[in-house]
Design a protein around this motif. Structure first.
Motif, PDB file in Angstrom:
ATOM      1  N   PHE A  68     -39.062  68.146 135.332  1.00 44.70           N
ATOM      2  CA  PHE A  68     -37.730  67.615 135.376  1.00 44.70           C
ATOM      3  C   PHE A  68     -37.272  67.848 133.897  1.00 44.70           C
ATOM      4  O   PHE A  68     -35.919  68.180 133.726  1.00 44.70           O
ATOM      5  CB  PHE A  68     -37.694  66.184 135.632  1.00 44.70           C
ATOM      6  CG  PHE A  68     -37.819  66.017 136.924  1.00 44.70           C
ATOM      7  CD1 PHE A  68     -37.198  66.688 137.927  1.00 44.70           C
ATOM      8  CD2 PHE A  68     -38.655  64.996 137.474  1.00 44.70           C
ATOM      9  CE1 PHE A  68     -37.359  66.419 139.217  1.00 44.70           C
ATOM     10  CE2 PHE A  68     -38.727  64.599 138.708  1.00 44.70           C
ATOM     11  CZ  PHE A  68     -38.172  65.272 139.467  1.00 44.70           C
ATOM     12  N   LYS A  69     -37.795  67.816 132.655  1.00 39.94           N
ATOM     13  CA  LYS A  69     -37.246  68.046 131.405  1.00 39.94           C
ATOM     14  C   LYS A  69     -36.863  69.709 131.253  1.00 39.94           C
ATOM     15  O   LYS A  69     -35.738  69.654 130.522  1.00 39.94           O
ATOM     16  CB  LYS A  69     -38.356  67.596 130.249  1.00 39.94           C
ATOM     17  CG  LYS A  69     -38.434  66.382 130.270  1.00 39.94           C
ATOM     18  CD  LYS A  69     -39.494  65.866 129.088  1.00 39.94           C
ATOM     19  CE  LYS A  69     -39.667  64.588 128.820  1.00 39.94           C
ATOM     20  NZ  LYS A  69     -40.915  64.321 127.866  1.00 39.94           N
ATOM     21  N   THR A  70     -37.541  70.359 131.931  1.00 39.31           N
ATOM     22  CA  THR A  70     -37.282  71.959 131.539  1.00 39.31           C
ATOM     23  C   THR A  70     -36.748  72.474 132.818  1.00 39.31           C
ATOM     24  O   THR A  70     -36.485  73.859 132.783  1.00 39.31           O
ATOM     25  CB  THR A  70     -38.343  72.374 131.014  1.00 39.31           C
ATOM     26  OG1 THR A  70     -39.271  72.397 132.245  1.00 39.31           O
ATOM     27  CG2 THR A  70     -38.858  72.074 129.756  1.00 39.31           C
ATOM     28  N   GLN A 101     -33.629  74.675 132.116  1.00 33.50           N
ATOM     29  CA  GLN A 101     -33.684  75.701 131.162  1.00 33.50           C
ATOM     30  C   GLN A 101     -33.255  77.162 131.385  1.00 33.50           C
ATOM     31  O   GLN A 101     -32.332  77.423 130.606  1.00 33.50           O
ATOM     32  CB  GLN A 101     -35.299  75.747 130.658  1.00 33.50           C
ATOM     33  CG  GLN A 101     -35.370  76.760 129.408  1.00 33.50           C
ATOM     34  CD  GLN A 101     -36.898  76.713 129.055  1.00 33.50           C
ATOM     35  OE1 GLN A 101     -37.731  75.911 129.291  1.00 33.50           O
ATOM     36  NE2 GLN A 101     -37.092  77.934 128.300  1.00 33.50           N
ATOM     37  N   LYS A 159     -47.368  63.235 135.045  1.00 33.95           N
ATOM     38  CA  LYS A 159     -46.774  63.780 133.824  1.00 33.95           C
ATOM     39  C   LYS A 159     -46.240  65.232 134.115  1.00 33.95           C
ATOM     40  O   LYS A 159     -45.334  65.715 133.417  1.00 33.95           O
ATOM     41  CB  LYS A 159     -48.261  63.708 132.956  1.00 33.95           C
ATOM     42  CG  LYS A 159     -47.864  64.454 131.560  1.00 33.95           C
ATOM     43  CD  LYS A 159     -49.134  64.686 130.912  1.00 33.95           C
ATOM     44  CE  LYS A 159     -49.100  64.962 129.374  1.00 33.95           C
ATOM     45  NZ  LYS A 159     -50.448  65.250 128.471  1.00 33.95           N
ATOM     46  N   GLY A 171     -34.031  69.374 124.847  1.00 38.76           N
ATOM     47  CA  GLY A 171     -34.960  68.415 124.452  1.00 38.76           C
ATOM     48  C   GLY A 171     -35.798  68.712 123.329  1.00 38.76           C
ATOM     49  O   GLY A 171     -34.715  68.956 122.184  1.00 38.76           O
ATOM     50  N   GLU A 172     -36.966  68.943 123.167  1.00 39.54           N
ATOM     51  CA  GLU A 172     -37.640  69.129 122.048  1.00 39.54           C
ATOM     52  C   GLU A 172     -38.083  70.562 121.799  1.00 39.54           C
ATOM     53  O   GLU A 172     -38.640  71.089 120.881  1.00 39.54           O
ATOM     54  CB  GLU A 172     -38.835  68.246 121.949  1.00 39.54           C
ATOM     55  CG  GLU A 172     -38.794  66.904 121.668  1.00 39.54           C
ATOM     56  CD  GLU A 172     -37.881  66.656 120.367  1.00 39.54           C
ATOM     57  OE1 GLU A 172     -38.337  67.144 119.299  1.00 39.54           O
ATOM     58  OE2 GLU A 172     -36.814  65.858 120.459  1.00 39.54           O
ATOM     59  N   ARG A 173     -37.913  71.293 122.932  1.00 38.29           N
ATOM     60  CA  ARG A 173     -38.138  72.856 123.000  1.00 38.29           C
ATOM     61  C   ARG A 173     -37.088  73.918 122.548  1.00 38.29           C
ATOM     62  O   ARG A 173     -35.942  73.491 123.240  1.00 38.29           O
ATOM     63  CB  ARG A 173     -38.625  72.856 124.528  1.00 38.29           C
ATOM     64  CG  ARG A 173     -39.233  74.313 124.742  1.00 38.29           C
ATOM     65  CD  ARG A 173     -39.781  74.397 126.245  1.00 38.29           C
ATOM     66  NE  ARG A 173     -40.712  75.316 126.463  1.00 38.29           N
ATOM     67  CZ  ARG A 173     -40.950  75.930 127.766  1.00 38.29           C
ATOM     68  NH1 ARG A 173     -40.908  75.010 128.835  1.00 38.29           N
ATOM     69  NH2 ARG A 173     -41.872  76.801 127.593  1.00 38.29           N
ATOM     70  N   MET A 205     -42.728  65.016 135.168  1.00 35.23           N
ATOM     71  CA  MET A 205     -41.716  64.540 134.240  1.00 35.23           C
ATOM     72  C   MET A 205     -41.513  65.896 133.212  1.00 35.23           C
ATOM     73  O   MET A 205     -40.409  65.980 132.887  1.00 35.23           O
ATOM     74  CB  MET A 205     -42.484  63.470 133.243  1.00 35.23           C
ATOM     75  CG  MET A 205     -42.606  62.116 134.110  1.00 35.23           C
ATOM     76  SD  MET A 205     -40.670  61.629 134.786  1.00 35.23           S
ATOM     77  CE  MET A 205     -39.801  61.232 133.202  1.00 35.23           C
ATOM     78  N   GLU A 206     -42.445  66.631 132.980  1.00 40.81           N
ATOM     79  CA  GLU A 206     -42.218  67.918 132.282  1.00 40.81           C
ATOM     80  C   GLU A 206     -41.482  68.853 133.119  1.00 40.81           C
ATOM     81  O   GLU A 206     -40.581  69.539 132.491  1.00 40.81           O
ATOM     82  CB  GLU A 206     -43.643  68.504 131.836  1.00 40.81           C
ATOM     83  CG  GLU A 206     -43.547  69.570 130.932  1.00 40.81           C
ATOM     84  CD  GLU A 206     -43.330  68.996 129.566  1.00 40.81           C
ATOM     85  OE1 GLU A 206     -42.675  69.736 128.838  1.00 40.81           O
ATOM     86  OE2 GLU A 206     -43.591  67.882 129.274  1.00 40.81           O
ATOM     87  N   LYS A 239     -26.465  67.437 129.187  1.00 38.86           N
ATOM     88  CA  LYS A 239     -27.695  67.729 129.879  1.00 38.86           C
ATOM     89  C   LYS A 239     -28.959  68.108 128.878  1.00 38.86           C
ATOM     90  O   LYS A 239     -29.976  68.539 129.458  1.00 38.86           O
ATOM     91  CB  LYS A 239     -27.401  69.020 130.694  1.00 38.86           C
ATOM     92  CG  LYS A 239     -26.260  68.981 131.777  1.00 38.86           C
ATOM     93  CD  LYS A 239     -26.649  67.726 132.783  1.00 38.86           C
ATOM     94  CE  LYS A 239     -25.489  67.577 133.519  1.00 38.86           C
ATOM     95  NZ  LYS A 239     -25.569  66.848 134.572  1.00 38.86           N
ATOM     96  N   GLY A 240     -28.707  67.716 127.628  1.00 35.52           N
ATOM     97  CA  GLY A 240     -29.797  67.767 126.857  1.00 35.52           C
ATOM     98  C   GLY A 240     -29.901  69.166 125.856  1.00 35.52           C
ATOM     99  O   GLY A 240     -30.844  69.406 125.063  1.00 35.52           O
TER     100      GLY A 240
END
Length: 186
Positions: free
Chosen positions: A76-78, A81, A70, A173-175, A73-74, A127-128
């Motif tokens: 990689f998402k950010t 940034q 978890k 993403g969602e941030r 994955m977090e 890239k999001g």
């Protein structure tokens, strides 16, 4: 192995241990002298303890794997940034340049800069990166918008609403990585 499987295995091991303990008590009452355990009973007890240790260790390892997965994955998402935040002023500069070029007579230069801006924006979008929607007349939300000033509302309908957007906001993403800077009417 899922949490359900681990839980079922753990419950089965506990039931076995309880059965073994009940059997040992009945054997103890029949054959043991003065509370001493036979070699076989001692081995069963040691085996039950080792099984319990193993199941607990296995469950802890499964939890560790899930937690690290978890976190990975977090991350990689950010991960991008910081780079995205550093690219936002360039995107703003493209928008300002296009506004100024629209005033000039050189339409070819305008088209060229616009093509570069579109390609740059699409690359960041892939890239999001997404723009946070904020426009004149939208309701001000302190969680999403950053009010830089308040002015008397030019219209009664704009009281407590956004009058102008000074700087666009973006999210990855969602941030939200940059809140839109807005002027609010009061």
């Amino acid at each position: 192995m899922s949490d359900k499987d681990i839980t079922e295995d753990f419950e089965e091991a506990l039931e076995e241990e309880q059965k073994n303990a009940a059997n040992e008590e009945s054997i103890d009452a029949e054959g043991a002298v003065d509370g001493e355990l036979s070699v076989e009973e001692q081995l069963r007890e040691d085996l039950a303890k080792e099984k319990d240790k193993f199941l607990r260790l296995f469950a802890e390892f499964e939890n560790f794997k899930k937690r690290t997965s978890k976190e990975r994955m977090e991350m990689f998402k950010t991960a991008g940034q910081e780079i995205m935040v550093s690219m936002l002023p360039v995107l703003d500069d493209f928008d300002r340049a296009l506004k100024e070029l629209a005033k000039s007579d050189d339409k070819e230069m305008f088209k060229g800069v616009e093509l570069i801006r579109v390609k740059f924006r699409e690359t960041l979008k892939s890239k999001g990166l997404e723009e946070v929607e904020a426009g004149q007349g939208d309701t001000f939300d302190a969680e999403v918008h950053d009010a830089i000033t308040q002015i008397p509302a030019p219209d009664k309908k704009l009281k407590g609403k956004i009058v102008d957007v000074v700087e666009k906001g973006y999210k990855l993403g969602e941030r939200i990585i940059r809140h839109p800077k807005v002027v609010v009417g009061n």
